[in-house]
Design a protein around this motif. Structure first.
Motif, mmCIF file in Angstrom:
data_model
loop_
_atom_site.group_PDB
_atom_site.id
_atom_site.type_symbol
_atom_site.label_atom_id
_atom_site.label_comp_id
_atom_site.label_asym_id
_atom_site.label_seq_id
_atom_site.Cartn_x
_atom_site.Cartn_y
_atom_site.Cartn_z
ATOM 1 N N LYS A 1 0.794 -1.194 0.086
ATOM 2 C CA LYS A 1 -0.017 -0.099 0.176
ATOM 3 C C LYS A 1 0.869 1.317 -0.051
ATOM 4 N N ALA A 2 1.927 1.181 0.996
ATOM 5 C CA ALA A 2 2.820 2.463 0.737
ATOM 6 C C ALA A 2 3.475 2.598 -0.556
ATOM 7 N N GLN A 3 3.737 1.424 -1.175
ATOM 8 C CA GLN A 3 4.534 1.703 -2.527
ATOM 9 C C GLN A 3 3.427 2.343 -3.439
ATOM 10 N N LYS A 4 2.275 1.953 -3.537
ATOM 11 C CA LYS A 4 1.265 2.322 -4.537
ATOM 12 C C LYS A 4 1.031 3.802 -4.057
ATOM 13 N N ASP A 5 1.106 4.218 -2.690
ATOM 14 C CA ASP A 5 0.702 5.412 -2.323
ATOM 15 C C ASP A 5 2.056 6.594 -2.661
ATOM 16 N N ARG B 1 1.551 7.091 -6.704
ATOM 17 C CA ARG B 1 0.670 8.108 -6.894
ATOM 18 C C ARG B 1 0.927 9.576 -6.513
ATOM 19 N N PHE B 2 1.596 9.670 -5.259
ATOM 20 C CA PHE B 2 1.790 10.844 -4.660
ATOM 21 C C PHE B 2 3.163 11.573 -5.628
ATOM 22 N N LYS B 3 4.050 10.549 -5.947
ATOM 23 C CA LYS B 3 5.284 10.876 -6.848
ATOM 24 C C LYS B 3 4.671 11.730 -7.991
ATOM 25 N N ARG B 4 3.930 11.189 -8.630
ATOM 26 C CA ARG B 4 3.162 11.554 -9.626
ATOM 27 C C ARG B 4 2.602 13.104 -9.698
ATOM 28 N N MET B 5 1.795 12.937 -8.647
ATOM 29 C CA MET B 5 1.216 14.323 -8.073
ATOM 30 C C MET B 5 2.216 15.287 -7.881
ATOM 31 N N TYR B 6 3.165 14.998 -7.050
ATOM 32 C CA TYR B 6 4.269 15.864 -6.669
ATOM 33 C C TYR B 6 4.804 16.505 -7.875
ATOM 34 N N ALA B 7 5.013 15.581 -8.926
ATOM 35 C CA ALA B 7 5.521 16.135 -10.139
ATOM 36 C C ALA B 7 4.433 17.104 -10.744
ATOM 37 N N ASP B 8 3.389 16.791 -10.629
ATOM 38 C CA ASP B 8 2.289 17.898 -11.281
ATOM 39 C C ASP B 8 1.837 18.929 -10.303
ATOM 40 N N SER B 9 2.558 19.092 -9.208
ATOM 41 C CA SER B 9 2.332 20.148 -8.322
ATOM 42 C C SER B 9 1.084 20.075 -7.541
ATOM 43 N N ALA B 10 0.506 18.678 -7.697
ATOM 44 C CA ALA B 10 -1.128 18.518 -7.071
ATOM 45 C C ALA B 10 -0.838 18.533 -5.568
ATOM 46 N N GLN C 1 3.399 16.718 2.067
ATOM 47 C CA GLN C 1 2.644 15.432 1.887
ATOM 48 C C GLN C 1 3.551 14.410 1.151
ATOM 49 N N TYR C 2 4.398 14.837 0.086
ATOM 50 C CA TYR C 2 5.112 13.811 -0.440
ATOM 51 C C TYR C 2 6.195 13.431 0.541
ATOM 52 N N ASP C 3 6.710 13.830 1.103
ATOM 53 C CA ASP C 3 7.734 13.553 2.173
ATOM 54 C C ASP C 3 7.125 12.660 3.366
ATOM 55 N N GLN C 4 5.937 12.883 3.579
ATOM 56 C CA GLN C 4 5.201 11.755 4.386
ATOM 57 C C GLN C 4 4.959 10.603 3.902
ATOM 58 N N VAL C 5 4.593 10.567 2.607
ATOM 59 C CA VAL C 5 4.252 9.268 1.987
ATOM 60 C C VAL C 5 5.729 8.582 1.903
ATOM 61 N N LEU C 6 6.826 9.391 1.536
ATOM 62 C CA LEU C 6 8.065 8.487 1.279
ATOM 63 C C LEU C 6 8.365 8.128 2.707
ATOM 64 N N SER C 7 8.206 8.524 3.778
ATOM 65 C CA SER C 7 8.576 8.386 4.972
ATOM 66 C C SER C 7 7.759 7.053 5.448
ATOM 67 N N LYS C 8 6.547 7.144 5.018
ATOM 68 C CA LYS C 8 5.877 5.770 5.304
ATOM 69 C C LYS C 8 6.217 4.617 4.646
ATOM 70 N N LEU C 9 6.707 4.830 3.221
ATOM 71 C CA LEU C 9 7.201 3.636 2.562
ATOM 72 C C LEU C 9 8.580 3.144 3.211
ATOM 73 N N LYS C 10 9.370 4.161 3.564
ATOM 74 C CA LYS C 10 10.577 3.543 4.343
ATOM 75 C C LYS C 10 10.286 2.990 5.532
ATOM 76 N N SER C 11 9.314 3.468 6.207
ATOM 77 C CA SER C 11 8.846 2.801 7.665
ATOM 78 C C SER C 11 8.383 1.377 7.200
ATOM 79 N N GLU C 12 7.521 1.209 6.347
ATOM 80 C CA GLU C 12 7.037 -0.035 6.121
ATOM 81 C C GLU C 12 8.209 -1.150 5.478
#
Length: 353
Positions: free
Chosen positions: A142-146, A149-158, A163-174
């Motif tokens: 789930k963290a990888q999928k998030d 998704r956030f990586k693309r959204m961050y690239a589009d400045s969405a 928010q991007y850092d939180q998702v990345l941190s969650k991935l590393k934590s998982e």
């Protein structure tokens, strides 16, 4: 008249004396002739020997354990039956060894139960770790999928950088949780394997302690010395309190149910003796009472070959000595009829040709 009769009386006595001498001469002549003939021809219908004795099996009863004599339950020349108690040894030391073996077995069984419980706990922990690992794997997916998704959204400045850092941190934590879970499952598996090895060792220890207990009980049973067979006990040479060592003979039992005769015939007689031939057995001690028997076997060697020290002429002067060969002869009589016979009695044996 008396002078004329005197010569006649003297002549009559001379004639009688001459007649007696002549008859005796003929008797001696005939006897001598028969003796000479007997040297060349065997007219005897029996092969005989007085070098023979009554035999029986003798069972030596030995102690299987060492100890001081506590009780003696037999007397000299007493009839005993198989299983009768002859001697009882002091069993105090052996009882202590049995209790020690029982305690050791209890400890070993306790360790075995503890090890079984450890394996149960370890198996449960391993199963729980695997379930947690499955959860961590799902969280990581789930963290990888998030993250994607956030990586693309961050690239589009969405989304914002935060928010991007939180998702990345969650991935590393998982990912870290998953690695920790995998290590935990591996450790749990290793503990389970080691516990199984320890369990087998604990089972072997219990088996050994059971064997030790059985050995201790066996040694305890040896403190009661039993008669191995029916028979008559010989001399009693024991006393209360005496120390008996293992393998020491404490009594001899004569098995009077089976008697036979061992007759030592000259080697020159053996050719005329065959298995199954009828035998007359005369007992010296019973006023020459006679029993019937038959030949049942021959010794495989002469008596000298079975002696402790075989005769050997070391001087070089050879003298041929007639050897004796033992022949086994069985009585053709019931045990009741043979009650008067004792092993070792001298007998005379006549084997009918």
């Amino acid at each position: 008249m008396s002078e004329e009769n005197a010569p006649k009386g003297a002549n009559l006595k001379d004639k009688k004396r001459n007649t007696v001498l002549t008859i005796l001469s003929f008797i001696f002549l005939i006897a001598g002739g028969l003796w000479i003939l007997s040297l060349f021809f065997d007219f005897n219908t029996y092969e005989s020997t007085n070098n023979a004795q009554v035999e029986a099996y003798i069972s030596n009863v030995s102690a299987k354990a060492a100890g001081h004599i506590k009780e003696i339950r037999f007397e000299t020349n007493e009839l005993v039956h198989k299983g009768d108690t002859l001697v009882i040894l002091d069993d105090s030391e052996y009882l202590i060894k049995v209790k020690q073996a029982e305690a050791d077995l209890s400890i070993a069984e306790g360790n075995l139960h503890s090890m079984e419980q450890t394996i149960t706990t370890s198996t449960s922990n391993q199963a729980a770790g695997k379930e947690k690992l499955a959860g961590d794997l799902a969280g990581l997916e789930k963290a990888q999928k998030d993250y994607e998704r956030f990586k693309r959204m961050y690239a589009d400045s969405a989304v914002t950088r935060n928010q991007y850092d939180q998702v990345l941190s969650k991935l590393k934590s998982e990912e870290a949780y998953l690695k920790a879970g995998q290590k935990g499952v591996e450790a749990s598996s290793s503990i389970t394997r080691q516990s199984n090895i320890n369990l087998e060792a604990a089972k072997a220890t219990v088996a050994r302690k059971k064997a030790d207990l059985e050995a201790a009980k066996l040694q305890l049973s040896y403190t009661a010395i039993l008669a191995p067979t029916d028979g008559i006990v010989g001399e009693r040479n024991l006393s209360i309190g005496e120390l008996i060592n293992a393998n020491q003979t404490i009594a001899a039992i004569v098995l009077n149910q089976k008697l036979w005769v061992s007759a030592n015939f000259k080697e020159t007689q053996i050719e005329k003796i065959k298995i199954g031939q009828q035998v007359a057995i005369t007992i010296d001690a019973l006023d020459s009472k006679e029993f019937k028997g038959k030949v049942v076997g021959f010794s495989p060697a002469t008596g000298a070959k079975f002696s402790m020290v075989e005769p050997d002429n070391s001087t070089g002067n050879f003298v041929k000595v007639t050897q004796r060969i033992p022949v086994k002869i069985e009585f053709e009589a019931s045990a009741k009829e043979l009650e008067e016979l004792k092993p070792g009695m001298n007998v005379t044996v006549d084997v009918k040709k």
